[in-house]
Write a protein that holds these residues in place. Structure first.
Motif, PDB file in Angstrom:
ATOM      1  N   THR A 151      24.687 -17.238  20.231  1.00  0.00           N
ATOM      2  CA  THR A 151      23.732 -16.387  19.512  1.00  0.00           C
ATOM      3  C   THR A 151      23.833 -16.709  18.031  1.00  0.00           C
ATOM      4  N   ASN A 152      22.755 -16.470  17.294  1.00  0.00           N
ATOM      5  CA  ASN A 152      22.729 -16.730  15.846  1.00  0.00           C
ATOM      6  C   ASN A 152      23.202 -18.145  15.511  1.00  0.00           C
ATOM      7  N   SER A 153      22.717 -19.118  16.251  1.00  0.00           N
ATOM      8  CA  SER A 153      23.255 -20.475  16.104  1.00  0.00           C
ATOM      9  C   SER A 153      22.363 -21.437  15.324  1.00  0.00           C
ATOM     10  N   SER A 154      21.151 -21.032  14.981  1.00  0.00           N
ATOM     11  CA  SER A 154      20.237 -21.934  14.282  1.00  0.00           C
ATOM     12  C   SER A 154      20.506 -21.946  12.776  1.00  0.00           C
ATOM     13  N   SER A 214      15.712 -23.815  20.812  1.00  0.00           N
ATOM     14  CA  SER A 214      15.737 -22.531  20.111  1.00  0.00           C
ATOM     15  C   SER A 214      15.486 -22.730  18.631  1.00  0.00           C
ATOM     16  N   GLN A 215      16.005 -23.826  18.077  1.00  0.00           N
ATOM     17  CA  GLN A 215      15.825 -24.095  16.653  1.00  0.00           C
ATOM     18  C   GLN A 215      14.348 -24.288  16.314  1.00  0.00           C
ATOM     19  N   TYR A 216      13.627 -24.967  17.190  1.00  0.00           N
ATOM     20  CA  TYR A 216      12.188 -25.168  17.004  1.00  0.00           C
ATOM     21  C   TYR A 216      11.460 -23.829  17.016  1.00  0.00           C
ATOM     22  N   VAL A 217      11.822 -22.959  17.952  1.00  0.00           N
ATOM     23  CA  VAL A 217      11.167 -21.656  18.045  1.00  0.00           C
ATOM     24  C   VAL A 217      11.459 -20.817  16.806  1.00  0.00           C
ATOM     25  N   HIS A 218      12.694 -20.848  16.321  1.00  0.00           N
ATOM     26  CA  HIS A 218      13.041 -20.073  15.129  1.00  0.00           C
ATOM     27  C   HIS A 218      12.283 -20.581  13.902  1.00  0.00           C
ATOM     28  N   VAL A 244      15.911 -27.810  11.175  1.00  0.00           N
ATOM     29  CA  VAL A 244      16.632 -26.676  11.751  1.00  0.00           C
ATOM     30  C   VAL A 244      17.515 -27.242  12.844  1.00  0.00           C
ATOM     31  N   THR A 245      18.798 -26.973  12.758  1.00  0.00           N
ATOM     32  CA  THR A 245      19.760 -27.576  13.664  1.00  0.00           C
ATOM     33  C   THR A 245      20.834 -26.568  14.034  1.00  0.00           C
ATOM     34  N   PHE A 246      21.976 -27.040  14.521  1.00  0.00           N
ATOM     35  CA  PHE A 246      23.102 -26.171  14.847  1.00  0.00           C
ATOM     36  C   PHE A 246      24.391 -26.904  14.490  1.00  0.00           C
ATOM     37  N   GLY A 257      10.874 -11.884  13.380  1.00  0.00           N
ATOM     38  CA  GLY A 257       9.821 -11.985  14.382  1.00  0.00           C
ATOM     39  C   GLY A 257      10.224 -12.759  15.609  1.00  0.00           C
ATOM     40  N   SER A 258      11.515 -13.001  15.775  1.00  0.00           N
ATOM     41  CA  SER A 258      11.961 -13.849  16.878  1.00  0.00           C
ATOM     42  C   SER A 258      13.148 -13.198  17.580  1.00  0.00           C
ATOM     43  N   PHE A 259      14.115 -13.996  17.970  1.00  0.00           N
ATOM     44  CA  PHE A 259      15.290 -13.521  18.699  1.00  0.00           C
ATOM     45  C   PHE A 259      16.504 -14.286  18.203  1.00  0.00           C
ATOM     46  N   ALA A 260      17.648 -13.620  18.220  1.00  0.00           N
ATOM     47  CA  ALA A 260      18.879 -14.250  17.746  1.00  0.00           C
ATOM     48  C   ALA A 260      19.640 -14.924  18.877  1.00  0.00           C
TER      49      ALA A 260
END
Length: 337
Positions: free
Chosen positions: A113-116, A144-148, A188-190, A216-219
């Motif tokens: 979670t919260n990784s982007s 997930s990074q793309y979505v964030h 945007v990466t991790f 507006g998204s999710f963690a």
């Protein structure tokens, strides 16, 4: 309902990939035919999944093989085809797949979670959301990074595909190289890729963007999934694997030096860099249902998938195994009341 071109491309790609892997998997032994056979589990070499990578040799009485993949989508296809029995993958990847096909697996634990992390190229002049107009921004499409990135820009009045030039690359390593060469202005990466870029002198954090990246998204990002037939036929083995995974999460929560030392055995790198990256990460095994519920709705709202698959995604949250492993209730682990 009319499907957007992006949704259609995503669905066609997943179906094609699933068909290819299914044709190769069908020649193997049927899953669940043996209670003592080997178990294959998938992962992508991501630091947040370090506890999952070191789980296989710790499983009592079950021979578990760790199988590397390049992306969550590849793991999704492998799980769907039966070529692996368990794997770590993004909730968003499953939400997208459920829009066009079944996903024959259940999430049995959380993974990250919260990784982007958003980084700009050093000297790019990017200090806030408004500076992203006209820039080349990279991510792995579908991640997930793309979505964030997509949702963060949308929340601040920007369209990723109209106001900027999106550059999709296959791996985080490719993204770092593109940033270093100046082929892209931001990404945007991790971890550990973010710390590698920062310590390499070509990537810089942008706090004003990072602090609002999840708007507006999710963690929540990913979880550990197990095929439903594997759960049905070998539930005791699933429990042993989840027990070992939980123990690794607890071990790394107390000893991040060990986490760094173990990770470089699976993904070559400088242990000092890895340890620095772990300052931004904690082990995660919970499954916050409220966060999971935001995943599919966000994708549908943005036109990334043709319909909201929230109900089908939530139905695949199985708290039984991680509850038994941790001694916590499903509600303590994130299940909604």
């Amino acid at each position: 309902m009319n499907r957007s071109p992006r949704a259609l491309r995503l669905g066609m790609a997943l179906v094609a990939a699933a068909s290819l892997l299914l044709s190769t998997a069908c020649s193997g032994q049927a899953e669940g035919s043996s209670s003592t056979g080997d178990v294959q589990v998938g992962w992508v070499p991501a630091l947040v999944w370090g506890a999952w990578a070191t789980t296989p040799p710790k499983v009592d009485g079950v021979k578990v093989e760790l199988v590397p993949f390049k992306s969550s989508n590849e793991i999704l296809v492998a799980l769907s085809s039966g070529s692996i029995q368990m794997g770590a993958l993004g909730f968003n990847n499953v939400a997208a797949s459920l829009a066009s096909s079944d996903f024959p697996a259940q999430f049995v634990a959380g993974a990250s979670t919260n990784s982007s992390i958003f980084l700009a190229r050093k000297g790019s002049g990017i200090d806030g959301w408004g500076d992203l107009k006209g820039r080349k921004i990279g991510a792995v499409r579908g991640s997930s990074q793309y979505v964030h990135l997509l949702t963060g820009m949308s929340q601040h009045g920007l369209d990723l595909n109209k106001d900027a030039e999106f550059v999709s690359l296959q791996t985080p390593t490719d993204l770092n190289l593109a940033l270093q060469r100046g082929d892209i202005d931001a990404l945007v990466t991790f971890e550990p890729n973010a710390v590698i870029a920062v310590m390499g002198g070509y990537g810089v954090p942008v706090p004003s963007i990072q602090d609002q990246l999840y708007d507006g998204s999710f963690a929540i990002s990913s979880g550990i999934a197990a095929r439903s037939d594997f759960i049905q036929n070998r539930s005791q083995d699933v429990q042993k694997i989840v027990d070992a995974y939980y123990a690794e999460c607890e071990r790394y929560a107390k000893d991040k030096d060990a986490w760094a030392e173990e990770f470089v055995k699976f993904s070559p790198g400088d242990p000092k860099v890895i340890r620095k990256a772990l300052d931004n990460i904690d082990p995660y095994f919970e499954m916050d249902e409220q966060q999971v519920r935001k995943v599919a709705g966000t994708l549908a709202r943005l036109g990334e998938i043709p319909k909201d698959t929230t109900d089908a995604l939530v139905e695949r949250l199985n708290y039984d195994f991680i509850a038994k492993a941790s001694g916590k209730t499903a509600q303590q682990l994130g299940k909604a009341e």
